[in-house]
Each structure stands twice: as structure tokens, then as C-alpha cells.
Design an enzyme around this catalytic site. Structure first.
Site, PDB file in Angstrom:
ATOM      1  N   ASP A   1      36.696  31.774  44.845  1.00  0.00           N
ATOM      2  CA  ASP A   1      36.638  32.656  43.682  1.00  0.00           C
ATOM      3  C   ASP A   1      35.924  32.018  42.492  1.00  0.00           C
ATOM      4  OD1 ASP A   1      38.247  34.209  45.245  1.00  0.00           O
ATOM      5  OD2 ASP A   1      39.788  34.521  43.711  1.00  0.00           O
TER       6      ASP A   1
ATOM      7  N   HIS B   1      38.691  27.829  44.689  1.00  0.00           N
ATOM      8  CA  HIS B   1      37.738  28.159  43.626  1.00  0.00           C
ATOM      9  C   HIS B   1      36.522  27.244  43.725  1.00  0.00           C
ATOM     10  CE1 HIS B   1      41.578  29.752  42.244  1.00  0.00           C
ATOM     11  NE2 HIS B   1      40.866  30.655  41.602  1.00  0.00           N
TER      12      HIS B   1
HETATM   13 NI    NI Z   1      39.651  34.198  39.621  1.00  0.00          NI
END
Ligand code: NI
Length: 468
Positions: A296, A438
Site C-alpha cells: 500500500d 507498505h
Molecule cells: Ni494506506
């Protein structure tokens, strides 16, 4: 009597010094903490596609709160000083509110996010548009916007009133244009307070500080409640430059206009689209265990590239939930992810909490991102993941891609520790797991190879979320 009076004065003086001394100490401590914080969490300077504009990403994780701030860095000291001042005022304000409410805040629940968008107005002239979103405690999430128009050559900020030719007649004309635009939107139309809009437009104190320009339009960003009911959120009204032209000063009439026609000549070619439909068919299940790695908040110029190299080494495909404004900053990275055959997901334009937005704003967050992913990579985004896992029903209904959450949260943004990340995967993974990481953190990138190695020996196949 006298000596007593004198003693009193001395005591009072001493008292003042003591208070002063304690106060200075307190200041020093706060400062020291601030510096330490900067070091443990880190500021990143990255190059963007805009010449002479670097992008600073400043991330702070503390027990109670999370701050992520993105802002530009220019060659000009004067521009940087003003921007840094603005950014640090926001950060300090947020931390003060957090400290005042400390006992009511659940761990990791408060957050501040400052993002920005850049638009080219004319040669070496940009609109910088900040969106600030914060949540501390209670029901109210806050949102604010701030616009800077910068001339990079001169190292100057440009006042909107230098561009808008400010006469009474022009303001009346502007009111008509804004009113028309509001009414063209079926969402905003019933929420508009016409009288407030009129007052706003005609008010001499209003110097249009939230007006910015793209290469095609003049955009007015309104605060919540400023001219509409709260359900409209922070409306953004675009007026095409050709309609605005007569309301601009002579200097800018030409500057903006010339740029506009130049841009149009180039014409966005469609050749990117030809490369579409290249997603390899990997759906043939081997009957083995499968796992989907998801990343992400990217793309990131260094870490995303690192990750796709490692994925390639293991012949693994993953899903990247990208932020539209980062795709805009790093188009070639997004393209690379697509070209390598990974799945592209939409993670909104700038990571706002969709449950706090109006329907129109929410849809815009999603659609704008779909559009830039498509135009940049030539491929559609085929999955959607809402920031913080939060959507309201209205927005959800209008999103065509399936919403994909996760089954394993590696907490990579919190631990910044590849071993911890691997450990969480090991303890939780099973057939069909969706792992959340992430790709903006280098520690997360470092964790990818050990994770792939481990899962491979455990007999897992790596697939995208759609395949799963
Ligand atoms: Ni996010």
C-alpha cells in the site's frame, strides 16, 4: 519596613527568574524531543517528475499517533522557509492537541496526514495544493486545504489577486460562473447556499487565497460550511480557463492561455493503451497453497523498485494499492509495476479516510486515481482498498472494483523491523492469506526477500488478490 520591602522585591525577582528558567528548560526539552523524533522516524527527500521540485516525505510513528507529511522542496530558500513554517505549524498544532487529549486517545489512533498536489500553471509556475486531514479523538475528523502559487524562477509566491483582475464587475461575473458550476453538479446543487456564495464572492476581504490554476482551469477550493451545507464537504469548483479569461489581468491572461494551447497541441497520445491486456493468466491453480502479497501507499521511487526486483527473482506476482497523487509524482515507477505484470489497485488519491468525506469527494478520490493509473500505466486498476479500511456506504456503492482488505497486517509501518514483519507472517500465514505491507518503507522492502524465501519453502504460490 525597608529591608522587608527589599527582600520582597528580591524574592519576586528571583521568582520571575526561576519561572523563566523552568520555561526555557521546558522549551529545550520539547525541542530535543522534536529532533529525536525526526531521527528515529525519518525524513526522505525524493526526486519528482517536476523539474526543480523535490518531494519531502516526513513520517513519524509514536505510541499515540501517526504523522505523515508530504511537501515540496525548491531551490529557493525563501520558498522553502515559508513552506516549512506552514508545515511545522500544522505539526505543532496537532501534537499540542494530542498532548491535551492524551488520556482519551487509544494507542495509534490519532493521525495527521498532510498531502499535496502539484499543477503546472505556466512555465516554471506551479500551483501547490495542500490537503490536511487529522483525527485526534471524538467524532470529528478535520480537514483543511491551503494553496500556494509559486514562481520557481523568481523564487516568489504569487498572490491570486495578481492574476484575478479584481473589479466589482469581475466579481459579479465570477459569482455567476461559480453559481452555474455549483448548479451543474447534482450533488452540490441542493447543498449550495446562494446567498453565502454571493457574499463570499463580493466580500472585499476575500483575496481568493484558495484559488489555484491547472493548465486547463481555475479551481476554487471551498472550506466545509463556507458556502454549502456540511454534507458537501469541501467542494472544489473548476471553471475552464476560457471562461475565466476575461476576468484575469492582462499579464496572466496570456501566460495561462499560451500554456494552455501549447499543452493541447501535444495531445495525450493513446499509444499507452495498446499495451493493455497483457496481464498474464496465472489463475491456473496448482492445487497448492496460495498467498497474496499486497503493498500500500506507493509507488516509491526506490523501495517499490527494490520490491519488484525481488518479486521477479521469485517469479512472484503481487498487488500494489497505489495512491493517485504518488502515481502522479512517480509515473515511471507505476508503469514499471504494471509492465512487470503485477496487479494495480486503487488506494485513493491521497489517503483520506473515506468515511469522513462527502459522497462526491469520496467518488472523486477513487475515480481520479483510477484515471491516473489508467493513463499512466495503460492498465486498469482492478481492486480497491480504502485507507484505514474505512468506507461509508454511499461511496462503497459507487465503486465498481471489489474492495479488498487484508487478513494479515504485518504492522510494518510501526515496527520498521524486517524480522518482526517476517515473524508476524510466519505466525499467521495460511492458504488464502492476504498480507498487508507498505512499499514506502525501506524496512518493508528488506522484509520481502525473507518472506518470499520462507513462504516458498512452505510450498506457497504467490498470486494477486484478484487471482485469489
Ligand atoms: Ni494506506
Amino acid at each position: 519596613m525597608r529591608p522587608t520591602k527589599l527582600t520582597n522585591s528580591i524574592l519576586i525577582l528571583l521568582g520571575i527568574f526561576l519561572i523563566g528558567y523552568l520555561f526555557m528548560n521546558l522549551l529545550q526539552e520539547t525541542k530535543a524531543e522534536g529532533n529525536k523524533k525526526g531521527k528515529t522516524n525519518g525524513t526522505l527527500v525524493e526526486y519528482s517528475k517536476y523539474p526543480e521540485v523535490d518531494l519531502i516525505t516526513d513520517i513519524t510513528d509514536k505510541e499515540k499517533y501517526h504523522i505523515s507529511m508530504h511537501y515540496p522542496k525548491f531551490k529557493s530558500k525563501k520558498l522553502n522557509e515559508e513552506i516549512e513554517e506552514y508545515v511545522s505549524t500544522i505539526e505543532k498544532g496537532f501534537i499540542t492537541t494530542v498532548n491535551e487529549n492524551k488520556k482519551y486517545i487509544k494507542n495509534h489512533s490519532a493521525n495527521l496526514s498532510l498531502t499535496m498536489d502539484i499543477y503546472t500553471m505556466a512555465e516554471n509556475t506551479y500551483s501547490i495544493v495542500f490537503s490536511e486531514g487529522s483525527y485526534v479523538v471524538g467524532a470529528n475528523a478535520q480537514q483543511k486545504a491551503k494553496v500556494y502559487l509559486v514562481d520557481i524562477d523568481k523564487g516568489n509566491f504569487i498572490q491570486q489577486t495578481k492574476i484575478f483582475n479584481d473589479t466589482k464587475q469581475n466579481r459579479e461575473q465570477l459569482y455567476t460562473l461559480l453559481n452555474e458550476s455549483f448548479k451543474e453538479s447534482s450533488e452540490y446543487e441542493p447543498l449550495l447556499f446562494e446567498e453565502s456564495l454571493k457574499e463570499w464572492t463580493m466580500n472585499k476581504e476575500n483575496n481568493f487565497s484558495n484559488l489555484y490554476f491547472t493548465d486547463k482551469s481555475a479551481v476554487f477550493k471551498f472550506d466545509k460550511y463556507e458556502v454549502t451545507a456540511g454534507a458537501a464537504g469541501m467542494p472544489e469548483i473548476s471553471i475552464p480557463l476560457e471562461k475565466m479569461r476575461d476576468l484575469l489581468t492582462d499579464e496572466w491572461k496570456d501566460k495561462l492561455w499560451i500554456n494552455n494551447t501549447k499543452k493541447d497541441d501535444k495531445g495525450d497520445s493513446n499509444d499507452k493503451q495498446i499495451e493493455k491486456e497483457e496481464t498474464p493468466d496465472r489463475t491456473s491453480p496448482t492445487g497448492g497453497k496460495r498467498v497474496a502479497l499486497t503493498f500500500d501507499d506507493g509507488p516509491h521511487p526506490k523501495n517499490t523498485l527494490k520490491i519488484i526486483d525481488i518479486l521477479d527473482k521469485y517469479d512472484a506476482k503481487a498487488t500494489f494499492f497505489m495512491l493517485g497523487n504518488r502515481v502522479n509524482f512517480y509515473p515511471e515507477i507505476a508503469k514499471k509495476v504494471a509492465d512487470e505484470g503485477h496487479e494495480l489497485g486503487n488506494h485513493t488519491w491521497d489517503h483520506k479516510d473515506l468515511s469522513t468525506l462527502s459522497k462526491e469527494e469520496g467518488i472523486q478520490e477513487v475515480e481520479q486515481t483510477n484515471e491516473i493509473i489508467k493513463s499512466t500505466t495503460g492498465r486498469e486498476s482492478t481492486a480497491f482498498r480504502p485507507p484505514y479500511g474505512a468506507v461509508n456506504e454511499q461511496v462503497q456503492k459507487s465503486i465498481s472494483s471489489p474492495s479488498v482488505l487484508w487478513t494479515i497486517d504485518t504492522l510494518d509501518w510501526q515496527s520498521h523491523n524486517p524480522n518482526e514483519i517476517l515473524k508476524i507472517v510466519k505466525e499467521n500465514v495460511k492458504d488464502g492469506s492476504i498480507i498487508l505491507m507498505h512499499d514506502i518503507h525501506d524496512t518493508s522492502a528488506q522484509a520481502v526477500e525473507p518472506i518470499l524465501k520462507y513462504l516458498k519453502t512452505e510450498g506457497y504460490e504467490f498470486v494477486t488478490v484478484s487471482e485469489l
